[in-house]
Design a protein around this motif. Structure first.
Motif, PDB file in Angstrom:
ATOM      1  N   GLU A   1       0.816  -1.217   0.000  1.00 62.33           N
ATOM      2  CA  GLU A   1       0.000   0.000   0.000  1.00 62.33           C
ATOM      3  C   GLU A   1       0.849   1.266   0.000  1.00 62.33           C
TER       4      GLU A   1
ATOM      5  N   ARG B   1      -6.827  -1.255  -9.984  1.00 70.36           N
ATOM      6  CA  ARG B   1      -6.662  -1.592  -8.567  1.00 70.36           C
ATOM      7  C   ARG B   1      -7.787  -2.552  -8.173  1.00 70.36           C
ATOM      8  N   ARG B   2      -7.457  -3.557  -7.389  1.00 65.41           N
ATOM      9  CA  ARG B   2      -8.453  -4.523  -6.915  1.00 65.41           C
ATOM     10  C   ARG B   2      -8.303  -4.707  -5.409  1.00 65.41           C
ATOM     11  N   GLU B   3      -9.412  -5.023  -4.779  1.00 66.17           N
ATOM     12  CA  GLU B   3      -9.413  -5.342  -3.346  1.00 66.17           C
ATOM     13  C   GLU B   3      -9.129  -6.836  -3.222  1.00 66.17           C
ATOM     14  N   HIS B   4      -7.876  -7.189  -3.179  1.00 65.95           N
ATOM     15  CA  HIS B   4      -7.445  -8.586  -3.202  1.00 65.95           C
ATOM     16  C   HIS B   4      -5.975  -8.582  -2.800  1.00 65.95           C
TER      17      HIS B   4
ATOM     18  N   ASN C   1      -3.399  -6.866  -5.690  1.00 65.99           N
ATOM     19  CA  ASN C   1      -4.220  -5.655  -5.769  1.00 65.99           C
ATOM     20  C   ASN C   1      -4.016  -4.818  -7.024  1.00 65.99           C
TER      21      ASN C   1
END
Length: 152
Positions: free
Chosen positions: A78, A99-102, A105
């Motif tokens: 991050e 961007r992905r929530e994984h 990412n």
């Protein structure tokens, strides 16, 4: 986002899938829209500059031309996300970086002129970022035609 003019909406509606194939396709398309070729080109450039369009151009079957493409992902820390995004996006082979929530990412598409170009692009991203890139090659092709309505 700016309000689209009637002409811009007609351009968006007309040029999704029915782009003329001829010696002067922009002139032909402009004539069908009732505007000049120069105006059509200026409006397309403005739609791209305003981010109404992110891309305008043909879709090629890159494998038929000797190239390759692959969906790829990595896990960007991050605190380095913006830095890694900039490094990844420097490569001309990179498209559609999301961007992905994984745990993985950052997802992007690599498209290269040669099959070897994929491995070279992955190696460069790994070298530049210090992060592992995971490649997900296409196993099977599906054609999904999606046209977005530009209400007039």
């Amino acid at each position: 986002m700016r309000e689209l003019s009637t002409v811009d909406r007609k351009i968006l509606a007309k040029l999704q899938g029915d782009f003329p194939i001829c010696e002067r396709p922009y002139a032909e398309a402009a004539g069908q829209l009732g505007i000049s070729e120069e105006e059509l080109l200026q409006r397309i450039e403005q739609l791209l500059a305003d981010k109404v369009l992110t891309r305008f151009g043909p879709m090629f079957q890159i494998e038929e031309m000797g190239g390759a493409f692959v969906l790829a992902a990595l896990a960007a820390p991050e605190e380095r996300y913006d830095e890694v995004t900039a490094l990844v996006n420097e490569l001309p082979a990179v498209a559609h970086n999301y961007r992905r929530e994984h745990a993985l990412n950052m997802w992007f598409v690599l498209a290269t002129e040669t099959k070897d170009g994929i491995a070279e692009a992955i190696a460069r991203i790994e070298r530049d970022t210090g992060l592992a890139v995971y490649a997900f090659p296409k196993e099977r092709e599906f054609f999904v035609e999606m046209k977005l309505e530009a209400r007039l």
